[in-house]
Design an enzyme around this catalytic site. Structure first.
Site, PDB file in Angstrom:
ATOM      1  N   LYS A  39      18.954   2.173 -82.419  1.00  8.81           N
ATOM      2  CA  LYS A  39      19.399   3.195 -83.366  1.00  8.81           C
ATOM      3  C   LYS A  39      18.598   3.211 -84.657  1.00  8.81           C
ATOM      4  CE  LYS A  39      24.257   3.033 -83.155  1.00  8.81           C
ATOM      5  NZ  LYS A  39      24.719   1.923 -82.669  1.00  8.81           N
ATOM      6  N   LYS A  70      14.648  -4.510 -78.699  1.00  7.91           N
ATOM      7  CA  LYS A  70      14.455  -3.161 -78.169  1.00  7.91           C
ATOM      8  C   LYS A  70      14.598  -2.112 -79.268  1.00  7.91           C
ATOM      9  CE  LYS A  70      16.851  -0.927 -74.778  1.00  7.91           C
ATOM     10  NZ  LYS A  70      17.710  -0.755 -73.597  1.00  7.91           N
ATOM     11  N   LYS A  87      32.064  -5.889 -78.460  1.00  6.65           N
ATOM     12  CA  LYS A  87      32.726  -5.015 -79.443  1.00  6.65           C
ATOM     13  C   LYS A  87      34.100  -5.554 -79.834  1.00  6.65           C
ATOM     14  CE  LYS A  87      30.776  -0.911 -80.721  1.00  6.65           C
ATOM     15  NZ  LYS A  87      29.431  -1.043 -80.267  1.00  6.65           N
TER      16      LYS A  87
END
Ligand code: TRP
Length: 335
Positions: free
Chosen positions: A195, A192, A111
């Site tokens: 969101k 995977k 991040k």
């Protein structure tokens, strides 16, 4: 019985990957263990948030967990911010965790490479998570592989604290979903399922309309060739469908593979669409029932928070005392 603790963030919609990989295991865990499950709303504050949306999502996730089968009578289900001990222990542990080890966390490194002004809270995320786990003398933490590093850090912090201040915290162990409990994105089956904003067509939401669920599965990307065979490297799309079929029909991957051997991809997709719609149907129905009565949700969450506090408060007191903080008698709780 081993004490189990896990948490889920009230960000984003709950999807099939959460349901099969995490929540489904939790539902099974609640009878085999002394289990606590937490909607970690304080963790949701570590990235910019919308207050009204946070409130709505917190209720939604708590309701979904109950709809999926977590039973407030058989486990402790609560909201993190309702138990102030989490924040209090975080401050204590902030002084045992080091800047260097937090800076090395993958989540922070990733991040901070792309975000200019991360909050101090984001940097501190792993210490709050360590507090969640250590407050309950947790033995096992069922998580996804992406949380491995956080649980290891929790152990390191606990060990360091115990070494410095005497035996205080139980050292927890992470447990991971068995093969087959990892649901991949339907449009990008080497990634995977995550969101819905990132991959609306590849992500099945637990509350999606059954028609939408079926459509997303029937449009799943499959692999070249036409043979239905379980081979995650060569055939990630088909393998993902076989895993879903096995997980949702309660069978093994080998049994699903056998059932569809010699059939076309289309037959597999139809069958997976059907088992998925059927698996999610009771969850959707129960969700509709429960969300019609928000006062009942509040009541159940208040009971959950009280149960959680009765375990957390004595552990916090132990940590306070061992660290040399003077416990005022008025703060002491029994339980
Ligand atoms: N960090 C976890 C995640 O992103 C959520 C979480 C917060 C958690 N506290 C926890 C998981 C404690 C297990 C135990 O998925």
């Amino acid at each position: 019985m081993p004490r189990v603790f896990s948490g889920i963030k009230p960000t984003g919609d709950m999807h099939l990957g959460n349901y099969v990989g995490a929540v489904g295991r939790w539902v099974e865990d609640q009878d085999r263990n002394d289990a606590l499950f937490c909607v970690v709303d304080l963790h949701a504050l570590t990235m910019p948030w919308d207050p009204a949306q946070l409130t709505a999502r917190t209720r939604e996730v708590a309701t979904l967990l109950m709809a999926a089968g977590l039973d407030p009578d058989r486990c402790t289900l609560f909201v993190q911010s309702h138990v102030p001990e989490h924040s209090v222990l975080t401050w204590l542990l902030n002084n045992v965790a080091t800047y260097g080890e937090l800076r090395r966390m993958t989540q922070f490194k990733d991040k901070s490479a792309t975000h200019e002004s991360l909050s101090v809270g984001f940097f501190d995320y792993p210490v709050l998570m360590a507090s969640d786990i250590l407050l309950y003398d947790t033995d096992e933490v069922p998580v996804g592989d992406d949380q491995r590093q956080h649980v290891e850090l929790t152990r390191d912090i606990a060990q360091r604290f115990n070494h410095r201040f005497g035996q205080t915290f139980v050292l927890p162990k992470a447990t991971f979903p068995p093969a087959g409990a990892r649901v991949m994105d339907l449009q990008n089956p080497t990634k995977k399922m995550s969101k819905s904003e990132d991959s609306p067509e590849g992500t099945v939401l637990v509350l999606d309309d059954p028609k939408v669920v079926a459509k997303k599965i029937k449009r799943a990307v499959t692999d070249s060739g036409s043979e239905v065979r379980y081979d995650p490297d060569e055939k990630p799309g088909v393998s993902n469908l076989l895993e879903l079929h096995a997980a949702l029909s309660g069978g093994t991957i080998a049994a699903s593979e056998k059932e569809f051997a010699g059939l076309q991809y289309g037959a597999l997709k139809s069958a997976v669409a059907e088992v998925t719609v059927e698996a999610l149907r009771p969850v959707r129905e129960r969700y509709a029932e429960l969300s019609a009565d928000p006062a009942e949700l509040d009541r159940l969450l208040a009971i959950g928070a009280e149960k959680a506090r009765s375990t957390a408060a004595p552990v916090l007191e132990r940590a306070y005392r061992n660290a040399g903080l003077l416990m005022p008698a008025g703060l002491r709780r029994t339980g």
